[in-house]
Every structure is written in structure tokens, then in C-alpha cells.
Write a protein that holds these residues in place. Structure first.
Motif, PDB file in Angstrom:
ATOM      1  N   PRO A 120      -4.482   4.644 -10.884  1.00 13.06           N
ATOM      2  CA  PRO A 120      -4.451   4.278  -9.457  1.00 13.06           C
ATOM      3  C   PRO A 120      -5.715   4.662  -8.699  1.00 13.06           C
ATOM      4  O   PRO A 120      -6.206   3.888  -7.879  1.00 13.06           O
ATOM      5  CB  PRO A 120      -3.232   5.048  -8.941  1.00 13.06           C
ATOM      6  CG  PRO A 120      -2.355   5.183 -10.121  1.00 13.06           C
ATOM      7  CD  PRO A 120      -3.264   5.350 -11.289  1.00 13.06           C
TER       8      PRO A 120
ATOM      9  N   THR B  38       2.036  -1.287 -11.744  1.00 13.82           N
ATOM     10  CA  THR B  38       2.597  -1.078 -10.420  1.00 13.82           C
ATOM     11  C   THR B  38       1.987   0.113  -9.685  1.00 13.82           C
ATOM     12  O   THR B  38       1.647  -0.007  -8.505  1.00 13.82           O
ATOM     13  CB  THR B  38       4.123  -0.913 -10.538  1.00 13.82           C
ATOM     14  OG1 THR B  38       4.698  -2.197 -10.729  1.00 13.82           O
ATOM     15  CG2 THR B  38       4.713  -0.299  -9.292  1.00 13.82           C
ATOM     16  N   PRO B  39       1.858   1.300 -10.327  1.00 12.22           N
ATOM     17  CA  PRO B  39       1.291   2.438  -9.577  1.00 12.22           C
ATOM     18  C   PRO B  39      -0.072   2.141  -8.987  1.00 12.22           C
ATOM     19  O   PRO B  39      -0.375   2.554  -7.867  1.00 12.22           O
ATOM     20  CB  PRO B  39       1.225   3.546 -10.630  1.00 12.22           C
ATOM     21  CG  PRO B  39       2.277   3.190 -11.619  1.00 12.22           C
ATOM     22  CD  PRO B  39       2.268   1.690 -11.682  1.00 12.22           C
TER      23      PRO B  39
ATOM     24  N   LEU C 125       0.461  -0.152  -6.011  1.00 15.33           N
ATOM     25  CA  LEU C 125       1.083   0.563  -4.895  1.00 15.33           C
ATOM     26  C   LEU C 125       0.068   1.438  -4.167  1.00 15.33           C
ATOM     27  O   LEU C 125       0.099   1.540  -2.933  1.00 15.33           O
ATOM     28  CB  LEU C 125       2.240   1.433  -5.399  1.00 15.33           C
ATOM     29  CG  LEU C 125       3.555   0.700  -5.697  1.00 15.33           C
ATOM     30  CD1 LEU C 125       4.572   1.676  -6.273  1.00 15.33           C
ATOM     31  CD2 LEU C 125       4.115   0.058  -4.434  1.00 15.33           C
ATOM     32  N   GLU C 126      -0.808   2.076  -4.914  1.00  9.79           N
ATOM     33  CA  GLU C 126      -1.837   2.916  -4.287  1.00  9.79           C
ATOM     34  C   GLU C 126      -2.853   2.067  -3.537  1.00  9.79           C
ATOM     35  O   GLU C 126      -3.497   2.536  -2.595  1.00  9.79           O
ATOM     36  CB  GLU C 126      -2.559   3.750  -5.358  1.00  9.79           C
ATOM     37  CG  GLU C 126      -1.710   4.833  -5.996  1.00  9.79           C
ATOM     38  CD  GLU C 126      -1.470   6.003  -5.048  1.00  9.79           C
ATOM     39  OE1 GLU C 126      -2.436   6.617  -4.615  1.00  9.79           O
ATOM     40  OE2 GLU C 126      -0.284   6.250  -4.725  1.00  9.79           O
TER      41      GLU C 126
ATOM     42  N   PRO D   3      -2.125   0.448   0.773  1.00 10.24           N
ATOM     43  CA  PRO D   3      -2.677   0.943   2.053  1.00 10.24           C
ATOM     44  C   PRO D   3      -4.134   0.574   2.248  1.00 10.24           C
ATOM     45  O   PRO D   3      -4.578   0.308   3.371  1.00 10.24           O
ATOM     46  CB  PRO D   3      -2.503   2.459   1.947  1.00 10.24           C
ATOM     47  CG  PRO D   3      -1.443   2.654   0.925  1.00 10.24           C
ATOM     48  CD  PRO D   3      -1.604   1.549  -0.047  1.00 10.24           C
TER      49      PRO D   3
ATOM     50  N   SER E  65       6.220   5.311 -10.650  1.00  7.36           N
ATOM     51  CA  SER E  65       6.787   4.569  -9.516  1.00  7.36           C
ATOM     52  C   SER E  65       7.436   3.271  -9.991  1.00  7.36           C
ATOM     53  O   SER E  65       8.432   2.822  -9.414  1.00  7.36           O
ATOM     54  CB  SER E  65       5.680   4.301  -8.497  1.00  7.36           C
ATOM     55  OG  SER E  65       4.582   3.686  -9.126  1.00  7.36           O
TER      56      SER E  65
END
Lengths: 534, 396
Positions: B82, B107-108, B111-112, B115, B178
Motif C-alpha cells: 500500500p 484491495t489494501p 484502499l490506501e 484518500p 482489509s
């Protein structure tokens, strides 16, 4: 002679210093001897103890250095082992590739790591840029972005160590790459930062690292920690740490131990001083007591000697105790007392005999002097009369000795003879024997011609104490001598006449003999040498 | 004199090169791809890349975008990490004329990144990562768009498949990431909504585990009649090999998320794959219509570009298909936006309509309220053929 003088001087000095008390001198001598012995023993002991302390200190330091080294190696290697093992834990690599929510397992994992009580540390999982992902010890861990560390761990895949912080609070930073199996590359780093001071303090406490011992830990040439004790230049024990694992080996850690000998030696010196003072005090007390005890019998002997001095022989002998020197001295004194008593008795007897003899002799002499027809008198240098026998008193027409005793007799000397008399008296007091004829005028006016023979009278010290004069009344003899002188002159005159006729007769006979000889005849008169007829 | 002339010529050449490069850069619209290229066993990254490149090839050959500008791919390797993904996204965001960025499988990482892309306003196109919250991220406007599987859809398909196989008690083996947590949450919800199926046990594992057999046995002992496997190709192949080594009666059906198709799963499992009742959720199979013109065209381009000769040689086919369709949708959005402005492009993506893609015909792939181009209806279960091809399992 010189030795005696020295002894006298020494005795006088010590006598002045310590009085006449032999016990004090004995005590002083004992103290001196004891202190000398103590000094010798103390010096030797000091040498041995100092050597022993130094040796023990060196051994202890070597032991302590080895112990400290082992302890540090063990502690640091254990940490390295932990971090190394941790870096291979899948939890960490999993956390590196995880995202939101990973705190539920990574934080307990990191917080689950325990150090020994009292060691401060920070354990942080960082990403490939050194940014913290999770920390087991800090809420807001700092980034670890040092390029060398990142290069070593992430580019080379090797562990990294560094000493951070300055003395006295150095930190050991250990960074291990966290490999991710899927990429077979380090994708993050696990960073442990340990407060080395805590570890060093614990190590120091186990080896007595108080101010007695200087402990310095260096990394290369840099001092990273010290226990604050002043560095000792001597007896420095350096312990390298060869058993440190990589990457700690690269830190080149060394322990420098230095024993502060001053403290045990100071304790030793203090002990010596205290023991010395106690020994001195004890020695003074004991030696004084022993000396007093030893000299008590000497004091007794001294008292007896004093009594002998003051009042003659004592009425008792010395009580003899022991067979030591004083006992022998007491025995000798007793024997001496016995001998002295015997001698005293003999002396008393002899004195009695001598006294009796002297009295007889005195009576004899007194009688002689008193019955002596000539004047016997004693004068002092001032011509004062000291004594005079009866004949003398008669000559000066004194009724008693008291009448003239102590008075000068010069007024009795006829004025024409006073100076001569005084000169002769002075001669006598200069040791000469003199004879003087002079005239006196008696107290009752009678003029007498006296012939005095005077000699010095000496005492036992051969000092002239008086003039002893024996004076004869030669008044009558003088008159007789004058008459006789007249007679002799008459005879001499007659003799001269007779001798003249005789000499004339000899000359005549010589003339006859010469005539006869000239006539060829034999000499009629035999005349010897000197003109006398044979 | 000669020296002065040579210096002048050099300066002029340098200026020409700079101007030329600047002109060239202005004439290109860049698409970013941040994927796990450094991941040893992942093939999904290459599949996504190939899908994008095939689409770009088609688009550029058709005249490009914005009236002639060429599309070009810039790729970054996040190694499935990530932190690298975040940095790569930032780096890509700095590229001029880069309009959007594709993500990879993990996914991780995505997801990171969420933002970050919202912070810098960079559209994210997700052809694989399945976590629900990648799209349901709470940002508005939402810069994330997915043409792919969603975990909750995958779980539902897998659960239904388990039921169809007669397994009403399932055990779940899921990674402690995650992605795993997202699937676990989805499974819990599904089980809660469908009481006929029970999750007997959940076993968590870390990436890189050396064995999973203990966890498998724990699931079996819990009474599970099938295993819901959330895994990528590494751990999935490990489990298959270990289960295949068990006696046949101990081999439970393994119903897998599509992560295992992100690698060369047949190669990793070898013959063990055929010994295990193994199924995987998918959204597309080239073998559903292998003779269609679209498939033929793609295969011909793939053959030209990547020397892929047969459909079965396409590894991680869903990645290629999803990326292909997403790239075409992006190209249309760029044209709709009329510029490479990222915000305009983001908005335009929601306005693309009537795109006849490889996977399906998209009436409107994305809307303001819906950033999922696929739907649960597109999800199906598949299996590996002996030759490695992934084929749909048709329900009887």
C-alpha cells in the motif's frame, strides 16, 4: 670520654623532656619501638595489601569486564535476535501489505513485545519510505527516513544499526528489513530504538558501576555513555565485544573499565591511620602501665636509697620479688645493704677507735703546745690571732686567749718591724717558710725580742688557712749573743795577732831554709804545702 | 570560431529537442497504472496492463482522443504494498496530461490510495480490487470507479454455489487483511440474511503462510461442508496442494474468491487442482463466446502485441477484460470532457452511455449514484479446465 658525654647529653635531654621518670622513658621507648615495628609492619603490609588490592582489582576488573561484555553481548544479541526474528514474522509483512484495520493485530503484536523491566524502547513498523505504519510504544512515532538506513535495509536488504542521541542518553537504533514473500524483497522496516542508558545502567549496576569504577562505552572513537565516574588513566581494562552479532559488530562497541584504586587504597590508608592511632594510644596506656608496674620496685629501691641517703642504713631490707633484673638488683641491694651495714659497723668501730686516738693525740699535742715554752700561734692573713698557747700569751702579756683572740697582733709589733712582719705574713700565705726577728711591746709594756719561724697551715684540700708561727723569746739570748760577739771579736783580734806571728815565723824558717840551701846545707825546717811545718 | 559554431549548434539542437518533447507531451493523454508488477506470482497486473494496452491500441488506431491525441500508459509497480501504491499514485498525479489511474488487484493498496486520489482529484479506475469500500468510500464526489467484482457480490455467489453443492455449513479461510476483513463482513451479512447457510468457523491467515492445512482441518472439524476461500494465487495454490494430499473423503469443496485467478493458478497447483473440487468466482470468461468478433479482435491484437496465441494463454482473463472495457469507457469520457482535465473526466465517466464492451453492453456504465459498472448478475462461478482455461460453471 666522648660516649660518656653523649650519654650525659642524651640523658639530660630526655631528662628535661620526660623528667626523671624512668617509667615515662620506658613507656616512650616502648611506644617508639612499637610504633617503629608498627611502621615496619604497616609499610610491609601496605606494600602487600596494595599489591593485593591492585592484583585483585585487576582480576576483578577483568572479571567484571568479561561479565559486562557478556552481559551486553547477551542483551544486545538478544535484542538483535528478537528484532531479526520479528522481521521475519508474517504478521509484519502482512501488515505491510494490509491497510485500514490492521491495527487490530499489528498493535497487539508490537505491544506484546516486552523488554526487561526498566528498559525504554520504541518498536515501529515502517513502510519503504521509513514512514511509521504502526508502533507498539508510541502514539505518534517519528519517521525514520535516514537515507543510509533506508538504503541498507530496503535496497540491500541488510540490517542497520546506529547509535543515536548523545551521551548520556544514547539510543541504539536497529532496523531490519521486512521481506515480503510475494516480492521476495524488503517492503518495509521494523525499527527498534532502545535507550542504551537503561541497558548500560543495568549492566553497570551488576558490576558495581558506582563512582568507584569508571565505565565508558565507546562506539569506534566516540564516547556514547559513561557512568559519570572520573576516568582513571591507570589500569584501564578494555573489553571488545567480538561475539556481537551483525549488524551490531559494525558499531565497534567497546567497554572501558577503570578501577578507582584510590578508594580502596584510601580506605586502606584510613584503616592504617585509625589502627595506628589506636595502637599508639593503646601502646601508650599499656606501656605506661607496664613501665609503672616494672619500675615500682625500682621506686621502692629508690626510696630505700633515699632513706639510706637521708638517715643512714634502713631498718629493713628490700623485699625481693621475682628473679628478673630488678629482683636481682634488689638482691644485690640487700647484699649491698648487709655489706654496708657490716662496713658501717666496722667504720663505727674504727671511727670510735680513731676518735679516741685522736683525742689522745689532741690532748698530747695540746699538752705539748700548752707546755711549750715558746709561743705557738695561728694568724689569719690580716694578722688576726686565731689561737695562741699559754707561752705566747705570756710573751704578749695577755691574761687569756679571749683577750686577744680575733684581734690583730700588729699593734703589739714594734713599729720598726710592722712592715716586715706584714710582708712575712703575706709570704707565708703565699706558701713560703719565713724566719723573722722582731720586737714586740707586750700589753703591759715589756719589750721583747722575738724570733719567729712561720709556715703555712693547710687544710685537707691543701689550701692555706692560717699562719702557724713558733716564736721564741730571744731577748736574753740576744743579749748573750751580743756579749758573746764582743768576746769573739776580742778573740779574733787576739787570733789575728797570733796568726801573724806564726806566719812570720814560717817565713823566717823559709828564709832560714833558703839560707841554708843557699849555703848548701840541708833545710832545717820541713815546711809542707801551705806553709805549715811538717 | 569553430568552437563557437559548434556550441551554437548544440544549443539549437537542445532547444529543438526540448520543444519537440514538449509538443509530444502535449499531444498525449496519459493513463496511469499502479499495479503489483513486482509480485512474483501475480498475473493480474499483466492482464490489466494488456487489457489497457489493447484498448489503447484500438483507440489510438482509431484516431485517439480529443481529436487526435494519443493515449499512452504509464505504469508503476506497487509490489502489492500500500505505501508504494500511495507514493506511486502521487507520482502519477504529478504527470502532466495524466487523466486517470488504474489500480491493480490488491484491495489494501487501493484502499490506501482512496484518500490520496480524492485529495488530488485523480479518477481511479478499478478493474480488479473487490473491496466494497473502494467504491463505498464516503467521498463525494467519488473519484473511484470499478468495473469488476465486488466482495459482497462474490460472497453471495460463493455462498449460493455452496448451497447448490449441498453445503449448508461452510467454513471460511480468509487473509488477515482489509480484503479478508471485507469479505468476512460480507459473509457475516450474507449468513445473517440467509439463515439456511451457516458459517461454522473462520480461520485467518497471513500472506506468506507456509501451510494452511491446520486451518483447513480446523474448518473441517467445525463441521464445515465446504470452504469459502478468500485468497490470492499463492495461498490458494498452497491450500489446494495440501488438500489434494489428503484422503479424498477429507477433501472439502473449495469455493474461492477470484483472487486466485490473479496468478497462474493451474501452474501453481499442478495436478493437485484436478484432485480438488475447486471453483472460483468470475465475472467474465473468454470461453463463453470464443468465436465472437470482439474476442477475435482482442486476441489478434494480443497476439500482435504480446504474442498470445490462444485464449487459454490469457492469464487472469477478467483483469484483461475489465481493463479493456474500462479503458474504452475512459476514452469516451475524455472525449466527452473535451480535455484532459481530471475533474471533467471524472464527471464525464458518469456520462458515458451505450458502450458495447467486451463483457457486456453498458447502457450507462457509471452514474452519479453508481460507480459499479458490473452488477451481481454478471457474477458467476467458474472452474479450471485441465488445460488451465477458466470456464463458467453452468447451473443445472
Amino acid at each position: 670520654m666522648t660516649d660518656k658525654q653523649n650519654i650525659k647529653t642524651s640523658s639530660g635531654y630526655f631528662g628535661r623532656l620526660f623528667g626523671a621518670s624512668i617509667s615515662t622513658r620506658i613507656a616512650f621507648a616502648s611506644v617508639c619501638i612499637v610504633m617503629l615495628i608498627a611502621l615496619l609492619i604497616g609499610s610491609v603490609s601496605h606494600i602487600f595489601i596494595r599489591s593485593y588490592i591492585m592484583e585483585r582489582s585487576a582480576v576483578a576488573m577483568e572479571h567484571n569486564a568479561a561479565f559486562a561484555r557478556q552481559r551486553l553481548e547477551y542483551s544486545l544479541n538478544a535484542i538483535i535476535h528478537d528484532v531479526s526474528s520479528m522481521s521475519g514474522n508474517l504478521i509484519l509483512s502482512n501488515a505491510l501489505v494490509d491497510s485500514q484495520g490492521r491495527d487490530i493485530y499489528i498493535l497487539p503484536f508490537l505491544k506484546g513485545y516486552k523488554m526487561p523491566e526498566g528498559i525504554t524502547f520504541a518498536l515501529t513498523l515502517c513502510d519503504f519510505q521509513g514512514m511509521p505504519i504502526a508502533s507498539g510504544t508510541k502514539d505518534n512515532p517519528p519517521p525514520y527516513k535516514k537515507p543510509e538506513m533506508l538504503k541498507q535495509t530496503l535496497s540491500k536488504g541488510l540490517p542497520y544499526t546506529e547509535i543515536t542521541g548523545d551521551p548520556p542518553n544514547p539510543n541504539l537504533l536497529i532496523a531490519y528489513p521486512v521481506f515480503y514473500g510475494a516480492t521476495n524483497k524488503p517492503e518495509g522496516i521494523i525499527v527498534m530504538e532502545i535507550c542504551l542508558k537503561d541497558i548500560f545502567d543495568r549492566m553497570a549496576s551488576t558490576i558495581g558501576g558506582d563512582t568507584r569504577r569508571s565505565i565508558r562505552i565507546t562506539s569506534g572513537d566516540a564516547l556514547i555513555w559513561t557512568n559519570g565516574a572520573e576516568k582513571e588513566k591507570n589500569s584501564v581494562m578494555i573489553a571488545k565485544m567480538p561475539n556481537l552479532k551483525e549488524p551490531l559488530k559494525g558499531l565497534n562497541l567497546r567497554i572501558e573499565l577503570a578501577e578507582r584504586h584510590a578508594i580502596p587504597l584510601r580506605n586502606l590508608y584510613v584503616s592504617f591511620i585509625v589502627i595506628g592511632i589506636l595502637t599508639l594510644a593503646l601502646t601508650i596506656i599499656l606501656s605506661r602501665a607496664i613501665a609503672v608496674r616494672l619500675t615500682k620496685r625500682l621506686v621502692d629501691l629508690s626510696e630505700i636509697a633515699d632513706r639510706i641517703t637521708e638517715s643512714g642504713l634502713p631498718d629493713r631490707t628490700v623485699k625481693v620479688e621475682g628473679s628478673d633484673e630488678i629482683g636481682k638488683l634488689a638482691s644485690a641491694l640487700n647484699r649491698m645493704l648487709e655489706k654496708l651495714k657490716a662496713s658501717h659497723d666496722d667504720l663505727e668501730r674504727l671511727v670510735g677507735e680513731r676518735t679516741s686516738a685522736l683525742k689522745e693525740r689532741e690532748n698530747f699535742l695540746r699538752t705539748i703546745i700548752e707546755t711549750e715554752p715558746e709561743c705557738v700561734k695561728l694568724l689569719n692573713p690580716d694578722c688576726a690571732l686565731l689561737t695562741m698557747n699559754s707561752a705566747g700569751l705570756s710573751m704578749i702579756e695577755a691574761d687569756s686567749l679571749e683577750q686577744v683572740k680575733g684581734k690583730s697582733i700588729l699593734p703589739l709589733v714594734a713599729p720598726d718591724y710592722v712592715e716586715a712582719f706584714k710582708r712575712h705574713v703575706e709570704d707565708v700565705f703565699h706558701g713560703r717558710h719565713v724566719t723573722l726577728e722582731f720586737e714586740i711591746i707586750g700589753l703591759k709594756g715589756t719589750r721583747r725580742r722575738l724570733d719567729m719561724h712561720a709556715v703555712p697551715l693547710c687544710n685537707s684540700s691543701n689550701e692555706i688557712i692560717a699562719l702557724l708561727g713558733i716564736t721564741r723569746d730571744i731577748t736574753h739570748r740576744k743579749k748573750t749573743e751580743e756579749k758573746l760577739k764582743d768576746y769573739i771579736q776580742e778573740i779574733e783580734r787576739f787570733n789575728r795577732l797570733a796568726v801573724g806571728r806564726e806566719e812570720r815565723m814560717i817565713e823566717l824558717k823559709k828564709e832560714i831554709n833558703e839560707l841554708l840551701q843557699s849555703m848548701g846545707k840541708e833545710e832545717k825546717y820541713k815546711i809542707a804545702e801551705g806553709g805549715k811545718e811538717v | 570560431m569553430k568552437k563557437t559554431v559548434s556550441i551554437l549548434i548544440t544549443v539549437m539542437l537542445a532547444c529543438f529537442c526540448i520543444l519537440n518533447i514538449s509538443f509530444a507531451a502535449d499531444n498525449i493523454i496519459y493513463i496511469g497504472l499502479d499495479a503489483e508488477f513486482g509480485h512474483a506470482t501475480s498475473t493480474s497486473d499483466d492482464a490489466i496492463k494488456r487489457g489497457i494496452l489493447i484498448a489503447i491500441d484500438e483507440i489510438n488506431r482509431a484516431g485517439g482522443v480529443l481529436g487526435g491525441k494519443k493515449l499512452e500508459l504509464i505504469e508503476k509497480d506497487n509490489r502489492s504494498v500500500p505505501a508504494r501504491g500511495v507514493q506511486n499514485t502521487k507520482d502519477l498525479a504529478d504527470v502532466k496530461n495524466l487523466v486517470a489511474v488504474f489500480c491493480g488487484k490488491f484491495t489494501p493498496v487501493v484502499l490506501e490510495t482512496i484518500p490520496v486520489i480524492h485529495q488530488i482529484g485523480l479518477p481511479l479506475l478499478d478493474p480488479w480490487a473487490a473491496h466494497d469500500k473502494i467504491i463505498d468510500n464516503g467521498y463525494s464526489p467519488n473519484y473511484a470507479f470499478r468495473l469488476g467484482l465486488r466482495d459482497s457480490w462474490a460472497i453471495a455467489a460463493m455462498m449460493r454455489h455452496a448451497e447448490k453443492k449441498g453445503a449448508k455449513r461452510v467454513g471460511m479461510l480468509t487473509p488477515i487483511t482489509s480484503w479478508g476483513r471485507g469479505n468476512h463482513e460480507a459473509a457475516q451479512k450474507y449468513a445473517a440474511a440467509n439463515p439456511q447457510i451457516t458459517i461454522t468457523n473462520v480461520q485467518w491467515y497471513s500472506w506468506g503462510e507456509k501451510t494452511l492445512i491446520d486451518k483447513y482441518n480446523a474448518l473441517r472439524k467445525s463441521g464445515a461442508e465446504a470452504v469459502i476461500l478468500i485468497a490470492n494465487e499463492g495461498e490458494g495454490s498452497l491450500l489446494v496442494r495440501e488438500v489434494a494430499s489428503l484422503p479424498e473423503k477429507e477433501r472439502l469443496p473449495i469455493i474461492s474468491h477470484w483472487g486466485i485467478s490473479g496468478g497462474d493458478f493451474p501452474a501453481l497447483t499442478g495436478t493437485a487442482l484436478q484432485k480438488v473440487d475447486f471453483s472460483v468466482v468470475q465475472t467474465y470468461s473468454f470461453f463463453d463466446a470464443p468465436e465472437s468478433e470482439k474476442v477475435k479482435k482482442i486476441l489478434s491484437i494480443a497476439k500482435r502485441l504480446f504474442n498470445i496465441k490462444e485464449l487459454k494463454d490469457i492469464k487472469s482473463p477478467v483483469g484483461l477484460a475489465h481493463a479493456y472495457d474500462l479503458t474504452h469507457i475512459l476514452a469516451r469520457a475524455i472525449n466527452i470532457a473535451g480535455s484532459g482535465d481530471r475533474k471533467a473526466v471524472r464527471n464525464a465517466i458518469e456520462q458515458v452511455k451505450d458502450y458495447d464492451g467486451l463483457i457486456k453492453f453498458y447502457k450507462q456504465p457509471f452514474t452519479d449514484a453508481r460507480h459499479e459498472a458490473l452488477s451481481p448478475d454478471d457474477v458467476f462461478m467458474a472452474k479450471f479446465r485441465a488445460d488451465g482455461a477458466i470456464i463458467r460453471i453452468y447451473d443445472r
